[in-house]
Structure formats: C-alpha cells, structure tokens
Scaffold this motif. Structure first.
Motif, PDB file in Angstrom:
ATOM      1  N   ARG A  82      54.614  29.754  45.631  1.00 47.76           N
ATOM      2  CA  ARG A  82      53.824  30.933  45.294  1.00 47.76           C
ATOM      3  C   ARG A  82      53.116  31.471  46.541  1.00 47.76           C
ATOM      4  O   ARG A  82      52.446  30.715  47.247  1.00 47.76           O
ATOM      5  N   PRO A  83      53.226  32.749  46.806  1.00 46.52           N
ATOM      6  CA  PRO A  83      52.507  33.297  47.972  1.00 46.52           C
ATOM      7  C   PRO A  83      51.012  33.406  47.679  1.00 46.52           C
ATOM      8  O   PRO A  83      50.601  33.636  46.537  1.00 46.52           O
ATOM      9  N   PHE A  84      50.185  33.213  48.679  1.00 48.68           N
ATOM     10  CA  PHE A  84      48.739  33.351  48.522  1.00 48.68           C
ATOM     11  C   PHE A  84      48.233  34.417  49.480  1.00 48.68           C
ATOM     12  O   PHE A  84      48.792  34.630  50.555  1.00 48.68           O
ATOM     13  N   TYR A  85      47.163  35.057  49.072  1.00 48.67           N
ATOM     14  CA  TYR A  85      46.612  36.197  49.809  1.00 48.67           C
ATOM     15  C   TYR A  85      45.244  35.823  50.361  1.00 48.67           C
ATOM     16  O   TYR A  85      44.369  35.341  49.626  1.00 48.67           O
ATOM     17  N   ILE A  86      45.054  36.016  51.648  1.00 44.77           N
ATOM     18  CA  ILE A  86      43.772  35.753  52.314  1.00 44.77           C
ATOM     19  C   ILE A  86      43.106  37.095  52.568  1.00 44.77           C
ATOM     20  O   ILE A  86      43.576  37.882  53.392  1.00 44.77           O
ATOM     21  N   SER A  87      42.030  37.364  51.849  1.00 46.04           N
ATOM     22  CA  SER A  87      41.351  38.652  51.982  1.00 46.04           C
ATOM     23  C   SER A  87      40.178  38.605  52.952  1.00 46.04           C
ATOM     24  O   SER A  87      39.671  39.662  53.332  1.00 46.04           O
ATOM     25  N   ALA A  88      39.735  37.399  53.329  1.00 46.94           N
ATOM     26  CA  ALA A  88      38.600  37.281  54.246  1.00 46.94           C
ATOM     27  C   ALA A  88      38.686  35.947  54.969  1.00 46.94           C
ATOM     28  O   ALA A  88      39.275  34.989  54.463  1.00 46.94           O
ATOM     29  N   THR A  89      38.108  35.914  56.148  1.00 48.30           N
ATOM     30  CA  THR A  89      38.077  34.679  56.921  1.00 48.30           C
ATOM     31  C   THR A  89      36.918  33.800  56.444  1.00 48.30           C
ATOM     32  O   THR A  89      36.044  34.248  55.693  1.00 48.30           O
ATOM     33  N   VAL A 172      30.759  43.251  49.892  1.00 47.71           N
ATOM     34  CA  VAL A 172      30.632  41.972  50.607  1.00 47.71           C
ATOM     35  C   VAL A 172      31.940  41.198  50.449  1.00 47.71           C
ATOM     36  O   VAL A 172      32.674  41.380  49.478  1.00 47.71           O
ATOM     37  N   THR A 173      32.216  40.345  51.424  1.00 49.59           N
ATOM     38  CA  THR A 173      33.432  39.540  51.386  1.00 49.59           C
ATOM     39  C   THR A 173      33.229  38.317  50.495  1.00 49.59           C
ATOM     40  O   THR A 173      32.131  38.040  50.010  1.00 49.59           O
ATOM     41  N   GLU A 174      34.340  37.591  50.297  1.00 56.05           N
ATOM     42  CA  GLU A 174      34.284  36.397  49.456  1.00 56.05           C
ATOM     43  C   GLU A 174      33.412  35.304  50.073  1.00 56.05           C
ATOM     44  O   GLU A 174      32.888  34.456  49.345  1.00 56.05           O
ATOM     45  N   LYS A 175      33.257  35.319  51.387  1.00 54.11           N
ATOM     46  CA  LYS A 175      32.384  34.335  52.021  1.00 54.11           C
ATOM     47  C   LYS A 175      30.911  34.687  51.820  1.00 54.11           C
ATOM     48  O   LYS A 175      30.063  33.813  51.592  1.00 54.11           O
ATOM     49  N   ALA A 176      30.582  35.981  51.922  1.00 53.24           N
ATOM     50  CA  ALA A 176      29.188  36.404  51.822  1.00 53.24           C
ATOM     51  C   ALA A 176      28.703  36.514  50.384  1.00 53.24           C
ATOM     52  O   ALA A 176      27.487  36.503  50.155  1.00 53.24           O
TER      53      ALA A 176
END
Length: 312
Positions: A82-89, A172-176
C-alpha cells in the motif's frame, strides 16, 4: 395323580425355546411419525469433502480454477504494498538560530556579533532555497509571502480560540496540530491580534527531499514582532493565564512548511523556534490546595504530689 400332571405339561416342554422368551424393544433411528419421512430425508445433502492430502502444486491452473469455483472461493489477489503519503516532515531541518537580544533597543555582546557573522554565511543557503521554491512557484515573493504567512498565523490562532478543530487543520501541519491542542481541553481562550510593531520578514529558508529526490519540502522561517492579547480561563471561568485588558509585545519565529512536489500543497504553520536567551514564561495562576495547619504541640504540666500532713 403325578402322571396326570406330567401328561398335561409334557406338550409345553416340546415347544421350541424361542416361544418362551418375551420380545424386547430396542432403540431405532426411525422417527415415530412416518408422515414426513421424505421431507426429513431431503434435509441432508451429500457433499464431496475436499482431500486434505492432495498436492495442489501438481494441479493445472484450469483444474485449480474448477475446484475453486466448486467450493465458491475467490482467486487470491496478488500482493501489492500500500502506498503511503507524507504530508509533513517530523521536525525543522537546519533550524534558524535567532541573534541574542533580538527585539530589544540596545544590547551589544560578543555572542550576538558571532551570530551575525554566521547569519551572513547562511544567507547564501537561504537564497538558494528561495530559488528552489520559485522553480515550483513562479509567483513566490518574499515580501508578499510575509503577508500571507501573517494571515495564516492569525487564522490558526483564531481557529484554536474558537475550538474549531477542522479549520485548524487547514493552517497547521500534522506535527504542529497536537502542540496547538496541548492542554487546551476544557479551556476558554480569548486571543486577539492588535497590530504589528515591525513588518514581518523572512529570515531563513531551507529545502529538503524525503525518500526520493522528487519529493521536496520547503520550510520558511518568518520573524513576527507583534502586539497581542491573551487570556485563558479554566472550566470554572477562573483566569489562569494572561489578561483581556493588558496587551503584550510578542517576538516569535514561526516556521512555515509546504510540500512543493504536491500540486495542491499549501503553506501551513509547522513549528515555533524558541531561542535559548528568551526569558521564561510567566507561571499560570493554578488552583492549589491550602496546606493543612501544623499540629500545635501542647505542653502538659505534671502535677507535683504534696506530702500528706499527719493528723495531730
């Protein structure tokens, strides 16, 4: 007399032994009511059980397909990852180091002079990163981006104050996101942006690739020197931090990130850089239990026994 009795009983002795034994009933599998015998027989279906010892590797594909159709089985799907998507570092790469005493009127130190020299050396990397961003965004301009970043900054904090979780994810990103929402449960936040003491400006920019060289992320650090109002109330309506009347000057270094390789990527708040020389935050007015009073030691005076007086 005896002979007459024997003559009467003698015919019984000549009978076969089976006639003297009484028949006994045994359990049978037959139903007591034979009316629905045919329907009961139709309840049982004879099926061919699969041979567990059969070697399936020797079967031809046609024979295997036929057996699977008989059993009602679907053919196995080929294995696909399954491909995974990285939207934020997950962090800030080559974070910006603010100069010591930034935002104050007059402060001269050797540490700040060294940091100024280092900033001049790193300025070339920031220019190369901005050039990389312009290769993906032709209309990118540092001055215009500062106004866009300020609008994103204001909308993100307004969404947090309004407890709008869905709108907050746009800015805001997934990290913030968990850092924004930390310790805000059952809290009432009153936040207001008054004005900018200095116009925002870009002080740092970096680009990096993740996993592949085509998957590029960009991070731009913007310096904000603004005046804000903040008040935080607990679930009982008691003020635990800040004030809605007193305004404070705030100096912040906000990191904005964008997925450049994504055609629909947007700039979002990613992190906040807090320098080492920054003053500590004001402690919150937390509710505490009043300590119990210490027990008071009571001194008991011992009674001195007086000698008895003898009667005269």
């Amino acid at each position: 007399m005896a002979n007459s009795i024997l003559t009467k009983i003698s015919p019984l002795w000549k009978l076969p032994s089976s006639t003297l034994i009484q028949p006994s009933r045994s359990t049978t599998s037959k139903h007591f009511n034979p009316k629905y015998k045919k329907h009961r027989a139709q309840k049982y279906l004879k099926i061919d059980l699969p041979d567990m010892n059969e070697d399936e590797s020797k079967l031809t594909p046609e024979k295997m397909r036929q057996k699977m159709k008989e059993r009602g089985l679907m053919p196995p799907r080929p294995w696909m990852e399954r491909p995974f998507y990285i939207s934020a570092t997950g962090g800030v790469f080559e974070g910006y180091v603010p100069p010591e005493g930034d935002g104050k009127a007059s402060l001269v130190s050797t540490t700040r002079a060294k940091q100024t020299v280092q900033l001049l050396e790193k300025k070339s990397k920031s220019m190369m990163a901005i050039r990389k961003i312009k290769s993906y965004e032709e209309d990118f301009d540092s001055k215009e981006f500062c106004q866009e970043a300020q609008n994103i900054y204001i909308k993100a904090h307004e969404s947090l104050a309004n407890n709008d979780k869905y709108a907050l994810r746009k800015y805001v990103t997934e990290k913030a996101y968990p850092e924004f929402r930390h310790n805000s449960f059952l809290k009432t936040i009153r936040w207001k942006f008054l004005d900018s003491l200095e116009p925002p400006r870009v002080v740092h920019a970096r680009c990096t690739d993740i996993i592949s060289k085509e998957n590029i992320f960009a991070q731009v650090t913007v310096r904000f020197h603004t005046r804000q109002q903040l008040a935080v109330y607990d679930r009982f309506g008691r003020l635990i931090h800040g004030s809605e009347i007193v305004a404070k000057d705030v100096l912040e270094y906000i990191v904005f990130e964008k997925h450049l390789s994504n055609l629909y990527g947007t700039w979002r708040v990613h992190d906040k850089i807090i320098p080492d020389w920054a003053p500590p935050k004001d402690p919150s007015k937390l509710t505490r239990l009043k300590p119990e009073p210490e027990p008071v030691s009571v001194v008991v005076e011992e009674e001195v026994e007086q000698p008895a007086i003898a009667d005269k």
